[in-house]
Design an enzyme around this catalytic site. Structure first.
Site, mmCIF file in Angstrom:
data_model
loop_
_atom_site.group_PDB
_atom_site.id
_atom_site.type_symbol
_atom_site.label_atom_id
_atom_site.label_comp_id
_atom_site.label_asym_id
_atom_site.label_seq_id
_atom_site.Cartn_x
_atom_site.Cartn_y
_atom_site.Cartn_z
ATOM 1 C CD GLU A 1 21.240 1.832 17.003
ATOM 2 O OE1 GLU A 1 20.530 1.807 18.008
ATOM 3 O OE2 GLU A 1 22.064 2.732 16.758
ATOM 4 C CB ILE B 1 17.469 -7.264 9.991
ATOM 5 C CG1 ILE B 1 16.282 -7.031 10.921
ATOM 6 C CG2 ILE B 1 18.749 -6.654 10.557
ATOM 7 C CD1 ILE B 1 16.434 -7.651 12.290
ATOM 8 C CD GLU C 1 2.794 3.088 7.659
ATOM 9 O OE1 GLU C 1 3.397 2.530 6.737
ATOM 10 O OE2 GLU C 1 2.360 2.466 8.647
ATOM 11 C CG HIS D 1 9.438 1.787 12.327
ATOM 12 N ND1 HIS D 1 9.654 0.417 12.254
ATOM 13 C CD2 HIS D 1 9.047 2.040 13.596
ATOM 14 C CE1 HIS D 1 9.413 -0.121 13.434
ATOM 15 N NE2 HIS D 1 9.046 0.845 14.267
ATOM 16 C CB SER E 1 -0.979 0.000 1.184
ATOM 17 O OG SER E 1 -0.303 0.168 2.403
#
Ligand code: GRF
Length: 205
Positions: A136, A85, A167, A102, A12
């Protein structure tokens, strides 16, 4: 001017990026059959699948992934629901030209299940963050944040829906700023040339 978008699922955010007229050169997914692949294909945008499970190590996966990305020589790599990750080596390759969205107001709630954890913590404000990707996890320089209220009767579903709507507003905006060459990172802090607001608030349900 082009962007390569990395996804793992429904897509989306990819859709919002495309609807905003951002020039997307290709979409790459680590999951075969991810919904976003069909969204891209319907617009004639090249798609590629690089399944992480096909490779013995993270590095081996990233080598192949990066080779696909680099074919398009993008100015920006945009992670949009890309659920892997990444290693420091990969990050270095795209340092300063890789963004992520995020679903929390970072630095709160890094990692997964952010809406569930926000509800459990009883916070009254939640939201999403567009940030540069660094080695990180979910900790790179913050470009733009959108804040939404957490309501007393919220469920994970209602809260995630409220955040997701934002978002779709802020990610295309941040990408456009990047492509216009307006983002400046100084000492881990991001500013926007022209002074556009780097926070957005929404009271919508
Ligand atoms: C979004 O909530 C994004 O912030 C998170 O994963 C979700 C992806 O949704 N990282 P979509 O695939 O863009 O619909």
């Amino acid at each position: 001017m082009s962007v390569v978008v990395l996804i793992s699922g429904r897509g989306s955010n990819l859709q919002a990026i495309l609807d905003a007229g951002i020039p997307v050169a290709a979409v790459i997914s680590n999951v075969a059959g991810a919904g976003g692949l069909a969204i891209a294909a319907a617009r004639g945008i090249p798609t590629h699948v690089v399944k992480h499970g096909d490779y013995p190590t993270r590095e081996a996966f990233e080598e192949v992934l990066a080779a696909e990305v680099d074919r398009y020589a993008p100015r920006l790599v945009a992670h949009a629901g890309f659920m892997r990750i990444v290693t420091a080596g990969y990050v270095k390759r795209y340092a300063g030209r890789m963004l992520n969205i995020h679903p929390s107001l970072l630095p709160s709630f890094t990692g997964l299940k952010t809406h569930e954890r926000a509800l459990a913590a009883g916070v009254k404000v939640h939201g999403c963050t567009v940030h540069f990707v660094t080695a990180e996890l979910d900790a790179g320089p913050v470009v733009l944040q959108a804040a939404v209220p957490v309501l007393a009767n919220d469920t994970v579903e209602s809260l995630s829906k409220r955040v997701l709507r934002q978002e779709h507003v802020v990610y295309p905006r941040a990408i456009r700023w990047f492509l216009e060459g307006r983002l400046v990172i100084d000492n881990g802090r991001v500013s926007v040339k022209g002074g556009d607001a780097q926070i957005s608030y929404s009271d919508l349900p």
